[in-house]
Design an enzyme around this catalytic site. Structure first.
Site, PDB file in Angstrom:
ATOM      1  N   GLN A  17       0.845  -1.347  -0.181  1.00 40.83           N
ATOM      2  CA  GLN A  17       0.071   0.037   0.038  1.00 40.83           C
ATOM      3  C   GLN A  17       0.839   1.463  -0.117  1.00 40.83           C
ATOM      4  OE1 GLN A  17      -3.679   2.198   2.472  1.00 40.83           O
ATOM      5  NE2 GLN A  17      -3.091   0.140   3.140  1.00 40.83           N
ATOM      6  N   GLU A 139       1.043  -0.927   8.554  1.00 45.46           N
ATOM      7  CA  GLU A 139       0.167   0.352   8.962  1.00 45.46           C
ATOM      8  C   GLU A 139      -0.210   0.466  10.441  1.00 45.46           C
ATOM      9  OE1 GLU A 139      -2.304   3.204   8.868  1.00 45.46           O
ATOM     10  OE2 GLU A 139      -1.864   2.427   7.226  1.00 45.46           O
ATOM     11  N   ASP A 168       0.311   3.730   6.151  1.00 46.31           N
ATOM     12  CA  ASP A 168       0.713   3.631   4.519  1.00 46.31           C
ATOM     13  C   ASP A 168       0.285   4.613   3.733  1.00 46.31           C
ATOM     14  OD1 ASP A 168       1.672   0.871   4.995  1.00 46.31           O
ATOM     15  OD2 ASP A 168      -0.102  -0.030   5.057  1.00 46.31           O
ATOM     16  N   GLY A 247      -8.460  21.236  17.158  1.00 45.05           N
ATOM     17  CA  GLY A 247      -8.349  22.789  17.040  1.00 45.05           C
ATOM     18  C   GLY A 247      -8.469  23.616  18.106  1.00 45.05           C
ATOM     19  N   GLY A 248      -8.755  23.124  19.141  1.00 43.60           N
ATOM     20  CA  GLY A 248      -8.890  24.111  20.338  1.00 43.60           C
ATOM     21  C   GLY A 248     -10.522  24.429  20.335  1.00 43.60           C
TER      22      GLY A 248
END
Length: 416
Positions: A17, A139, A168, A247-248
């Protein structure tokens, strides 16, 4: 119309992959990708997870579009000669063998550079230089070693890997960017170079917000946007944050109408400070607007569990799509939890080429993911994956081999 990478030739020594993700992306942009496979066997994924007997698996077909396949016994001296010719004629060699495999084949960086000083040699490895650089990685190992698993899941449960193949496919995307950068630099330097994308490094790059949070935690001892706050003490490393936003902005996955029987009847809801007034009005909690304990985002963090519980009481009266329609009118950030079935059947994704139906001569029609990167002057045409060795004669002919020479190579088992 020419493609963005028309004229570039890629020698594809990849399998499974991570490497095929990279080379497929280059092929979608117009590069001539020549996939080198073992005679009679080919890429291991051709036979893995088959859903149709004796047909290339979806695992293989969905990672090898727009490529040409040749078979070659590189242990045979004449096979090595063919490979040397390919190296001289190609711009990039991409490989994701186990560490040291290419060297053991007799194709060290020095040998490749001797044959073609302009060649870019790009490699996926599990780890970069260090104590684990010789380890084989898959993976989920990469997800664990790169910091993803330790920060995924819920606080009262074990580490979790994600369904996204960030180890991957994520590394393959990083490698493709490195290849393009090396080709650009070659225009001024005249030289090829080595490009390395360790899977651990790629996963960590995708987890950078967690490294950010580790440093915040060490300085403050608390992270208010995490669901542990204010009830559960923080330890000395970033905890698993459930479905909190990275993101906060406080966010959570909430139940929608039908959740009792539909495992995907949920919506992701972000309680952004800029739309707080609208949130209160939509869910019928206007009294919160006059409550001093809810007056600022910093104060509301202390009541976030109660806020999300109230929003969920509202979302449970709507389907996820009904909730989306209402919330979007007020610019409240949200998104439905889409199942793979819903994604496969979404017309807009077909129209943009993000989901593509491809016809294969053995397995018939199937769906695949198209190019996620859209170029206005280099549109992507997704063509089927190659059959094993389908283009062997074609490629050898382009390298200058005569019909008689090709026939001799076949007799000696160099090609099939």
């Amino acid at each position: 119309m020419s493609k963005a990478l028309s004229g570039y030739r890629i020698l594809d020594f990849t399998h499974v992959q991570s490497g095929p993700t990279c080379t497929q992306l280059l092929a979608w942009f117009g590069a001539d990708v020549i996939k080198v496979e073992r005679a009679g066997e080919g890429d291991a994924t051709r036979g893995q997870l088959r859903d149709i007997p004796d047909a290339d698996s979806l695992y293989f077909t969905m990672l090898n579009h727009n490529k040409r396949s040749i078979t070659l016994d590189t242990k045979n001296p004449k096979g090595k000669q063919v490979l040397e010719t390919l190296i001289k004629e190609c711009d990039v060699l991409v490989e994701n063998f186990a560490p040291g495999a290419l060297d053991r084949m007799g194709f060290t960086w020095e040998r490749i550079h001797e044959l073609n000083p302009k060649m870019v040699v790009a490699s996926v490895k599990g780890f970069g230089p260090g104590p684990y650089e010789h380890c084989k990685v898959y993976e989920n190992v990469a997800q664990c070693a790169g910091g993803s698993a330790s920060t995924t899941g819920f606080d009262d449960g074990p580490p979790m890997v994600t369904g996204a193949q960030i180890g991957d496919s994520g590394t393959g995307l990083h490698l493709a960017l490195g290849i393009l950068a090396a080709l650009l630099q070659r225009q001024t330097s005249g030289r090829g170079q080595k490009v390395l994308a360790p899977m651990q490094d790629a996963v960590l790059n995708l987890c950078r917000v967690k490294l950010r949070d580790q440093q915040r935690l060490e300085r403050t001892g608390v992270m208010k946007e995490y669901p542990q706050y204010p009830d559960t003490p923080f330890g000395d490393s970033v905890p698993r944050a459930g479905n909190a936003s990275g993101g906060g902005q406080p966010g959570s996955i909430l139940k929608c109408k039908g959740w009792e029987t539909d495992p995907n009847a949920y919506i992701y809801f972000v309680n952004q400070g800029a739309v707080w007034d609208s949130v209160c009005k939509v869910i019928g909690k206007e009294e919160w607007l006059a409550d001093p304990s809810f007056a600022t985002p910093a104060l509301r963090v202390n009541h976030m569990k109660a806020i999300f519980a109230a929003v969920e009481e509202w979302t449970k009266t709507k389907t996820k799509f009904e909730a989306m329609d209402i919330l979007n009118k007020f610019d409240i950030p949200c998104g439905p939890i889409l199942s793979m079935k819903e994604i496969a059947e979404e017309p807009s994704l077909r129209e943009t080429g993000t989901i593509v139906e491809v016809d294969h001569p053995v397995r018939g029609k199937y769906l695949t993911v198209g190019n996620p990167i859209k170029l206005s002057d280099s549109p992507t045409d997704v063509t089927r994956s190659p059959l094993l060795g389908e283009h062997t004669e074609e490629v050898l002919g382009q390298l200058g081999y005569s019909e008689e020479q090709i026939a001799d190579l076949r007799k000696e088992g160099v090609i099939s």
